[in-house]
Enzyme design. Structure first.
Site, PDB file in Angstrom:
ATOM      1  N   LYS A  52       0.841  -1.207   0.000  1.00 37.06           N
ATOM      2  CA  LYS A  52       0.000   0.000   0.000  1.00 37.06           C
ATOM      3  C   LYS A  52       0.876   1.257   0.000  1.00 37.06           C
ATOM      4  O   LYS A  52       0.615   2.216  -0.718  1.00 37.06           O
ATOM      5  CB  LYS A  52      -0.938  -0.017   1.223  1.00 37.06           C
ATOM      6  CG  LYS A  52      -2.080  -1.009   1.050  1.00 37.06           C
ATOM      7  CD  LYS A  52      -2.830  -1.265   2.344  1.00 37.06           C
ATOM      8  CE  LYS A  52      -3.814  -2.426   2.138  1.00 37.06           C
ATOM      9  NZ  LYS A  52      -4.429  -2.888   3.386  1.00 37.06           N
ATOM     10  N   GLN A  96      -5.142  -1.975   9.648  1.00 38.74           N
ATOM     11  CA  GLN A  96      -4.819  -3.285   9.086  1.00 38.74           C
ATOM     12  C   GLN A  96      -5.280  -4.384  10.054  1.00 38.74           C
ATOM     13  O   GLN A  96      -4.926  -4.370  11.228  1.00 38.74           O
ATOM     14  CB  GLN A  96      -3.300  -3.377   8.839  1.00 38.74           C
ATOM     15  CG  GLN A  96      -2.853  -4.616   8.115  1.00 38.74           C
ATOM     16  CD  GLN A  96      -3.399  -4.727   6.692  1.00 38.74           C
ATOM     17  OE1 GLN A  96      -3.358  -3.761   5.937  1.00 38.74           O
ATOM     18  NE2 GLN A  96      -3.931  -5.886   6.347  1.00 38.74           N
ATOM     19  N   ASP A 119     -11.403   1.952   3.688  1.00 36.04           N
ATOM     20  CA  ASP A 119     -11.488   0.496   3.534  1.00 36.04           C
ATOM     21  C   ASP A 119     -12.954   0.056   3.388  1.00 36.04           C
ATOM     22  O   ASP A 119     -13.222  -1.097   3.055  1.00 36.04           O
ATOM     23  CB  ASP A 119     -10.882  -0.210   4.766  1.00 36.04           C
ATOM     24  CG  ASP A 119      -9.589  -0.929   4.432  1.00 36.04           C
ATOM     25  OD1 ASP A 119      -9.333  -1.165   3.239  1.00 36.04           O
ATOM     26  OD2 ASP A 119      -8.838  -1.258   5.372  1.00 36.04           O
TER      27      ASP A 119
END
Ligand code: NDP
Length: 294
Positions: A52, A96, A119
């Site tokens: 990322k 994450q 997300d």
């Protein structure tokens, strides 16, 4: 059979984003800024966050990684989320997963401001998708939709079978494809481990999306001739034939299924690369205030 090339499409999209970021910078607008929070030292999480970060650099975004040891408390993480929610310099951020067991993932996700939830994990974003409002769509389903668009795969009126009902893949892609939209307008069957006669259901599908995490589960004999096959599964297995000693296997028995499918995604190089690119697209939308006007 047409191989759906996620590497090629994701590279094209990155170029498009990079161009747009260049123009934003020229106009004196703020550079999009994505933050990733990572807790502990999980190998897979480190790899994802590394990808990322690299992708952000490629398109000209600012990117920051906030690292915490797995001894971090839930309170400390919630305070960090609160700071990021209120920091105008940050357009979007991601937590994450997985988090250590002593931290409630749901509590942390729900603490993220939906406007910065690039997300698309917050219940508000998922809820907005259900009723067809603009929302951040989680990266994998968004990537699949993009592949349908770029390969001009017709979904309207098609029988779609999704295997796997996770909150991040199976459920959202089922909802998106059943919306009155293009891609969309499909008749969707969402299946899972309790589904009876799965083989029979799959055999009637025009489009199969395999997202169950069982290597080579979908075989040619289950499939209708000419069906479109999207393989989301990623399982890492040991291999003597690769430099790393590992190889990635999808949920589809590629060699035989590819002979019967009209379109198919490989693993790796299919859905996987689209996932990161979708996160970049969401961050760009956040910076431009496209989903939630600033
Ligand atoms: P989960 O692992 O959370 O859930 C798996 C789902 O599959 C469950 O709904 C389960 O049913 C169902 N399932 C399991 N076995 C069967 C079976 N034999 N028949 C029918 N259904 C079954 O799903 P994820 O979406 O998180 O992950 C799925 C796969 O996709 C994994 O391999 C993961 O690594 C990969 N993945 C890949 C991404 C990418 O970027 N390409 C991104 C995200 C995930 P039940 O609910 O009844 O338990």
């Amino acid at each position: 059979m047409i191989l759906i090339d996620g590497n090629k499409i994701s590279a094209e999209i990155k170029e498009e984003i990079a161009l747009e970021v260049q123009q934003m910078k020229k106009r004196g607008e703020k550079t999009p800024h994505l933050v990733a929070i990572i807790v502990g030292h999980d190998g897979a999480s480190e790899t994802y966050v590394g990808h990322k970060e690299k992708s952000c650099k490629q398109v000209g975004f600012d990117s920051t990684v906030l690292r915490f040891e797995d001894t971090v408390t839930e309170k400390e993480l919630l305070e960090t989320v609160d700071k990021l929610n209120n920091d105008p310099a940050i357009d979007g951020f991601i937590m994450q997963l997985p988090l250590p067991k002593h931290i409630s993932e749901q509590k942390v996700i729900e603490a993220i401001d939906p406007k910065k939830d690039v997300d698309g994990f917050h219940p508000i974003n998922l809820g907005r998708i259900v009723i067809g409002l603009p929302a951040y769509v989680s990266a994998t389903p968004a990537g699949i939709i993009e592949l349908f668009k770029r390969y001009k795969i017709e979904t309207s009126g098609k029988n779609v079978v999704v295997i796997g009902r996770s909150n991040i893949v199976g459920k959202p892609i089922s909802i998106l494809l059943s919306q009155k939209a293009n891609p969309g307008d499909a008749t969707v069957t969402l299946t899972h481990s309790r589904t009876k006669n799965l083989k029979d259901i799959v055999s009637k599908a025009d489009i199969v999306i395999a997202a169950l995490g069982q290597p080579e589960f979908l075989t040619a004999e289950m499939l209708k001739e000419g069906a479109v096959v999207i393989d989301v599964g990623i399982t890492r297995i040991k291999s003597e034939n690769t430099k790393s000693g590992w190889k990635l296997i999808g949920d589809v028995k590629f060699d035989e299924v590819s002979k019967k499918a009209s379109f198919i995604t490989p693993v790796p190089g299919g859905v996987g690369p689209m996932t990161i690119v979708s996160l970049l697209q969401n961050t760009l939308k956040a910076a431009k205030g496209e989903i939630y006007p600033k």
